[in-house]
Design an enzyme around this catalytic site. Structure first.
Site, short mmCIF file in Angstrom:
data_model
loop_
_atom_site.label_atom_id
_atom_site.label_comp_id
_atom_site.label_asym_id
_atom_site.label_seq_id
_atom_site.Cartn_x
_atom_site.Cartn_y
_atom_site.Cartn_z
N GLN A 151 -26.26 -18.89 13.71
CA GLN A 151 -25.57 -19.08 15.00
C GLN A 151 -24.58 -17.94 15.25
OE1 GLN A 151 -26.44 -21.39 17.16
NE2 GLN A 151 -24.97 -20.68 18.69
N ALA A 172 -23.24 -21.37 21.74
CA ALA A 172 -22.07 -21.94 21.07
C ALA A 172 -21.53 -20.99 20.03
CB ALA A 172 -22.48 -23.24 20.40
N SER A 177 -22.44 -25.25 17.36
CA SER A 177 -23.77 -25.45 17.93
C SER A 177 -24.33 -26.78 17.46
CB SER A 177 -24.72 -24.33 17.48
OG SER A 177 -26.03 -24.67 17.86
N ASP A 186 -35.08 -27.51 20.67
CA ASP A 186 -35.41 -26.95 21.97
C ASP A 186 -36.92 -27.05 22.10
OD1 ASP A 186 -32.77 -26.31 22.44
OD2 ASP A 186 -32.96 -24.25 21.71
N GLU A 235 -29.75 -27.57 30.53
CA GLU A 235 -30.78 -27.06 29.62
C GLU A 235 -31.88 -28.10 29.51
OE1 GLU A 235 -29.41 -25.72 25.80
OE2 GLU A 235 -28.12 -24.18 26.66
N TRP A 237 -34.59 -28.05 28.18
CA TRP A 237 -35.37 -27.96 26.95
C TRP A 237 -34.64 -28.47 25.70
CZ3 TRP A 237 -33.38 -23.99 29.90
CH2 TRP A 237 -32.27 -23.34 29.37
N HIS A 238 -33.36 -28.68 25.81
CA HIS A 238 -32.54 -29.00 24.62
C HIS A 238 -32.42 -30.52 24.45
CE1 HIS A 238 -28.94 -28.02 21.92
NE2 HIS A 238 -28.83 -29.33 22.10
ZN LIG Z 1 -30.72 -25.76 22.21
#
Ligand SMILES: [Zn+2]
Length: 267
Positions: A151, A172, A177, A186, A235, A237-238
């Site tokens: 990250q 993040a 994160s 994701d 988001e 996709w998250h």
């Molecule tokens: Zn994500």
């Protein structure tokens, strides 16, 4: 005979009128008394309700156990699976989630680390991917677990590319994160097109996930219109695993994990 009977009938009629007037007075006064009683009870009821709300307010704070939902809400057992990680709540640099495995799904990227998830989330993810496939919308994994180190590299690269202010809206800081929990994935369509990009928003796959993920214990973590609360722009996709009861609750109430902790889980 005739006039008498006419008179009699008139008399009778006027008697009827008299009785009618008395009856009307009784009906009206009964109604008024009834209304008065009704309002009195209603007021009392309101008073009682306010009083009970008052006592509720008084008894709720600090005396209740931390991370327990209020008694009026369904009891959701809060464990590490429901942990809140965001810009305010971070994880230690050396935190490693328990029981990381690689779910048996298709991946867009082949980096070993980011394919991993905590077992409980991975197994549910496999079920969700199978259900999507059955509905004609096969999916692919993009990015799951990320270590603190990974990250850090990612975030620093984004800051270098877009500047910190822009990077903070979608990435993040290390330790903050949600991917570090091993409870997040994701997700993209099977082709991997639009992976972790805004063009995934309007795909059938994104819609399917939005409608069905809760059944498998996942929530759309950063929904549109909640940037002020989550700290991240939409988001599609998250997805974050929180377990089925909480995912269902969050889905039905159309809230975020932050709002759940703020409003429903007792601190
Ligand atoms: Zn994500």
């Amino acid at each position: 005979m005739e006039p008498r009977s006419r008179r009699a009938s008139r008399q009778k009629k006027s008697d009827n009128n008299g009785i009618g007037k008395i009856a009307a007075v009784i009906v009206v006064s009964t109604l008024l008394i009834g209304l008065a009683i009704f309002f009195a009870i209603n007021q009392e009821d309101k008073g009682a309700k306010n009083a009970s709300e008052e006592t509720k307010k008084e008894t709720t704070p600090s005396t209740t156990e931390p991370t327990k939902p209020s008694s009026s809400e369904p009891q959701i057992e809060l464990t590490e699976i429901q942990m809140l990680v965001n810009k305010e709540h971070g994880l230690d640099e050396d935190y490693v989630p328990p029981d990381l495995i690689v779910p048996k799904i298709k991946f867009v990227y082949q980096t070993a680390e980011i394919k991993q998830m905590q077992r409980v989330a991975a197994e549910s993810l496999e079920k969700m991917f199978e259900a999507a496939k059955q509905d004609g919308l096969p999916l692919a994994g993009v990015s799951g677990y990320r270590s603190y180190k990974t990250q850090k590299i990612l975030y620093n690269n984004y800051v270098k590319r877009d500047g910190q202010e822009a990077a903070d809206r979608y990435s993040a800081k290390p330790g903050h994160s949600e991917h570090m929990t091993g409870l997040t994935m994701d997700i993209a369509g099977y082709s991997g097109k639009c992976a972790a990009s805004d063009c995934f928003h309007n795909t059938k796959e994104a819609q399917w996930l939005k409608d069905n993920a809760y059944k498998y214990g996942f929530i759309l973590r950063y929904p549109p219109g909640k940037e002020e609360i989550t700290g991240y722009k939409h988001e599609s996709w998250h997805y974050r695993y929180v377990g089925e009861p909480l995912a269902k609750f969050i889905y039905e109430k159309q809230i975020t994990l932050e709002e759940y902790y703020e409003t429903y889980a007792k601190k």
